[in-house]
Design a protein around this motif. Structure first.
Motif, PDB file in Angstrom:
ATOM      1  N   CYS A   3      45.826  50.454  84.913  1.00 38.91           N
ATOM      2  CA  CYS A   3      47.006  51.261  85.253  1.00 38.91           C
ATOM      3  C   CYS A   3      47.008  51.787  86.683  1.00 38.91           C
ATOM      4  O   CYS A   3      47.982  52.410  87.117  1.00 38.91           O
ATOM      5  N   GLU A   4      45.923  51.576  87.422  1.00 39.95           N
ATOM      6  CA  GLU A   4      45.777  52.015  88.808  1.00 39.95           C
ATOM      7  C   GLU A   4      45.744  53.539  88.971  1.00 39.95           C
ATOM      8  O   GLU A   4      45.900  54.057  90.075  1.00 39.95           O
ATOM      9  N   ALA A   5      45.521  54.256  87.886  1.00 44.85           N
ATOM     10  CA  ALA A   5      45.292  55.701  87.980  1.00 44.85           C
ATOM     11  C   ALA A   5      43.881  55.930  88.533  1.00 44.85           C
ATOM     12  O   ALA A   5      43.048  55.012  88.543  1.00 44.85           O
ATOM     13  N   PRO A   6      43.577  57.150  89.023  1.00 45.04           N
ATOM     14  CA  PRO A   6      42.221  57.420  89.510  1.00 45.04           C
ATOM     15  C   PRO A   6      41.168  57.089  88.460  1.00 45.04           C
ATOM     16  O   PRO A   6      41.313  57.424  87.280  1.00 45.04           O
ATOM     17  N   ALA A   7      40.124  56.400  88.875  1.00 40.91           N
ATOM     18  CA  ALA A   7      39.106  55.926  87.943  1.00 40.91           C
ATOM     19  C   ALA A   7      38.035  56.982  87.689  1.00 40.91           C
ATOM     20  O   ALA A   7      37.702  57.766  88.574  1.00 40.91           O
ATOM     21  N   LYS A   8      37.525  56.958  86.463  1.00 40.59           N
ATOM     22  CA  LYS A   8      36.461  57.887  86.076  1.00 40.59           C
ATOM     23  C   LYS A   8      35.246  57.165  85.520  1.00 40.59           C
ATOM     24  O   LYS A   8      34.221  57.779  85.273  1.00 40.59           O
ATOM     25  N   ARG A   9      35.399  55.852  85.272  1.00 45.30           N
ATOM     26  CA  ARG A   9      34.304  55.093  84.672  1.00 45.30           C
ATOM     27  C   ARG A   9      34.127  53.769  85.409  1.00 45.30           C
ATOM     28  O   ARG A   9      35.053  53.276  86.041  1.00 45.30           O
ATOM     29  N   VAL A  10      32.931  53.219  85.271  1.00 47.54           N
ATOM     30  CA  VAL A  10      32.617  51.937  85.893  1.00 47.54           C
ATOM     31  C   VAL A  10      31.930  51.033  84.866  1.00 47.54           C
ATOM     32  O   VAL A  10      31.169  51.518  84.021  1.00 47.54           O
ATOM     33  N   CYS A  11      32.209  49.749  84.947  1.00 52.39           N
ATOM     34  CA  CYS A  11      31.510  48.781  84.088  1.00 52.39           C
ATOM     35  C   CYS A  11      30.093  48.604  84.636  1.00 52.39           C
ATOM     36  O   CYS A  11      29.906  48.221  85.795  1.00 52.39           O
ATOM     37  N   THR A  12      29.098  48.879  83.814  1.00 51.69           N
ATOM     38  CA  THR A  12      27.716  48.812  84.289  1.00 51.69           C
ATOM     39  C   THR A  12      27.189  47.387  84.382  1.00 51.69           C
ATOM     40  O   THR A  12      26.136  47.158  84.980  1.00 51.69           O
ATOM     41  N   ALA A  13      27.927  46.412  83.819  1.00 49.80           N
ATOM     42  CA  ALA A  13      27.482  45.016  83.885  1.00 49.80           C
ATOM     43  C   ALA A  13      27.780  44.407  85.249  1.00 49.80           C
ATOM     44  O   ALA A  13      26.957  43.698  85.823  1.00 49.80           O
ATOM     45  N   CYS A  14      28.992  44.708  85.787  1.00 47.32           N
ATOM     46  CA  CYS A  14      29.350  44.144  87.095  1.00 47.32           C
ATOM     47  C   CYS A  14      29.346  45.200  88.201  1.00 47.32           C
ATOM     48  O   CYS A  14      29.191  44.857  89.374  1.00 47.32           O
ATOM     49  N   THR A  15      29.522  46.457  87.824  1.00 45.12           N
ATOM     50  CA  THR A  15      29.554  47.625  88.734  1.00 45.12           C
ATOM     51  C   THR A  15      30.644  47.542  89.805  1.00 45.12           C
ATOM     52  O   THR A  15      30.589  48.244  90.808  1.00 45.12           O
ATOM     53  N   VAL A  16      31.636  46.671  89.576  1.00 45.35           N
ATOM     54  CA  VAL A  16      32.716  46.549  90.563  1.00 45.35           C
ATOM     55  C   VAL A  16      34.090  46.721  89.908  1.00 45.35           C
ATOM     56  O   VAL A  16      35.113  46.475  90.538  1.00 45.35           O
ATOM     57  N   THR A  17      34.114  47.148  88.640  1.00 43.34           N
ATOM     58  CA  THR A  17      35.370  47.295  87.919  1.00 43.34           C
ATOM     59  C   THR A  17      35.454  48.712  87.365  1.00 43.34           C
ATOM     60  O   THR A  17      34.509  49.194  86.734  1.00 43.34           O
ATOM     61  N   TYR A  18      36.609  49.346  87.580  1.00 44.60           N
ATOM     62  CA  TYR A  18      36.745  50.769  87.279  1.00 44.60           C
ATOM     63  C   TYR A  18      37.902  51.027  86.321  1.00 44.60           C
ATOM     64  O   TYR A  18      38.861  50.259  86.255  1.00 44.60           O
ATOM     65  N   TYR A  19      37.789  52.155  85.597  1.00 46.75           N
ATOM     66  CA  TYR A  19      38.788  52.506  84.584  1.00 46.75           C
ATOM     67  C   TYR A  19      39.067  54.002  84.578  1.00 46.75           C
ATOM     68  O   TYR A  19      38.210  54.812  84.917  1.00 46.75           O
ATOM     69  N   CYS A  20      40.271  54.344  84.124  1.00 50.01           N
ATOM     70  CA  CYS A  20      40.645  55.750  84.015  1.00 50.01           C
ATOM     71  C   CYS A  20      40.022  56.402  82.794  1.00 50.01           C
ATOM     72  O   CYS A  20      39.887  57.623  82.732  1.00 50.01           O
ATOM     73  N   GLY A  21      39.666  55.577  81.802  1.00 53.01           N
ATOM     74  CA  GLY A  21      39.083  56.115  80.577  1.00 53.01           C
ATOM     75  C   GLY A  21      38.745  55.011  79.602  1.00 53.01           C
ATOM     76  O   GLY A  21      38.960  53.819  79.872  1.00 53.01           O
ATOM     77  N   PRO A  22      38.224  55.376  78.429  1.00 56.92           N
ATOM     78  CA  PRO A  22      37.754  54.376  77.466  1.00 56.92           C
ATOM     79  C   PRO A  22      38.859  53.499  76.882  1.00 56.92           C
ATOM     80  O   PRO A  22      38.602  52.354  76.503  1.00 56.92           O
TER      81      PRO A  22
END
Length: 326
Positions: A20-39
């Protein structure tokens, strides 16, 4: 699924959610280059596409290594672009598969990935973005998100209008999605208009390919049986032939009353019907529609476009005078 840890964003750096391009709060620990606003969006992306491309994203989203020469650097850039092009098609195919299966929610993240990679490779105004916009519009319509679908279709229309290099297939998909949008908005007149555009262009392209091969064979006096010509249309039985005629004549009934506003579209349907009847070995009907197409073309279209229809009419007339026996 990989564990996603809360993200400590460095000061002054804005990271955005993949979905959704909202500010991210989480990161994928497998690639560490992908971010998310939540679960919620993390799970949506993982189930849709991220699990399949997680490791492929690492070289695309990390700094390029130091190269010893300009040649090596250019080679590295080319490899990077090739990876992105591969992901464009892969994500697009995955999104299409979800749509075919009716999984509209799952299609969205995959289509978004395809759109972003297209932007990276082709730029923000390229017609190459349109297929991804149309996938997103179709998924949004399937989810009942009419406003969102309209926004994607507006982007697609605007991009097509600015482009001089848009394929018939893309135009057809655009009309189909616009038809579905207007159906959802219960504007059935506009829906019929756009769906007619879609269907008639598909039929014309399909039949024109067969007609070109067949007409060359006739001109070269290659002796082919009438039954072979019918099979060349791809219409295996009378039921399919009847359905094709029903669809095209219905489209014609929509087009003809306003043919002065869009004569080229009406000529297209008339020509398509002429080719269909010609391939079905019904010279009388083929002649009727070809003559109507030529008459309208002579009023509104260029000499070059008239000549194409004249060639078809001449070929049909020759067949009437010298019928091929099966």
């Amino acid at each position: 699924m990989n564990v996603i840890y809360p993200l400590a964003v460095p000061k002054g750096r804005r990271l955005c959610c993949e979905v959704c391009e909202a500010p991210a709060k989480r990161v994928c620990t497998a690639c560490t280059v992908t971010y998310y606003c939540g679960p919620v969006h993390q799970r949506a992306d993982w189930g849709s596409i991220h699990e399949k491309i997680c490791q492929l994203l690492i070289p695309l989203r990390t700094a390029m290594p130091f190269y010893n020469s300009e040649e090596e650097r250019q080679h590295g850039l080319q490899q990077l672009q090739q990876r992105q092009k591969h992901l464009i098609e892969f994500c697009y195919t995955v999104a299409q598969k979800y749509l075919f299966e009716g999984k509209h929610e799952d299609a969205v993240p995959a289509a978004l990935h395809s759109l972003r990679f297209r932007m990276n490779v082709h730029g923000l105004n390229s017609v190459e973005l349109v297929p991804a916009y149309l996938l997103l519009a179709e998924a949004s319509l399937g989810l009942g998100r009419i406003v969102q679908a309209e926004e994607y279709l507006s982007q697609a229309q605007w991009t097509v209008l600015k482009s001089t290099d848009c394929s018939n297939a893309t135009y057809s998909l655009l009309h189909r999605n616009l038809g579905l949008l207007y159906m959802a908005k219960e504007n059935f007149e506009e829906a019929r208009y756009h769906l007619a555009n879609d269907v008639s262009e598909i039929w014309h392209k399909y039949l024109n390919d067969h007609y070109q091969v067949l007409s060359q064979a006739r001109v070269q006096q290659i002796d082919l049986l009438g039954k072979q010509f019918v099979n060349d249309t791809g219409l295996a039985d009378e039921a399919q032939e009847a359905e094709a005629i029903r669809i095209l004549t219905s489209i014609l009934s929509i087009r003809e009353p306003t043919s002065d506003k869009a004569p080229r579209k009406t000529v297209l349907v008339l020509k398509t019907l002429a080719m269909l009847y010609y391939l079905m070995m019904d010279s009388l009907k083929a002649h009727e529609y070809a003559a109507r197409a030529l008459s309208l073309a002579q009023e509104h279209l260029s000499v070059e476009e008239q000549n194409v229809i004249q060639e078809l009419l001449t070929l049909i007339t020759t067949e009437e005078e010298q019928p091929i026996t099966s």
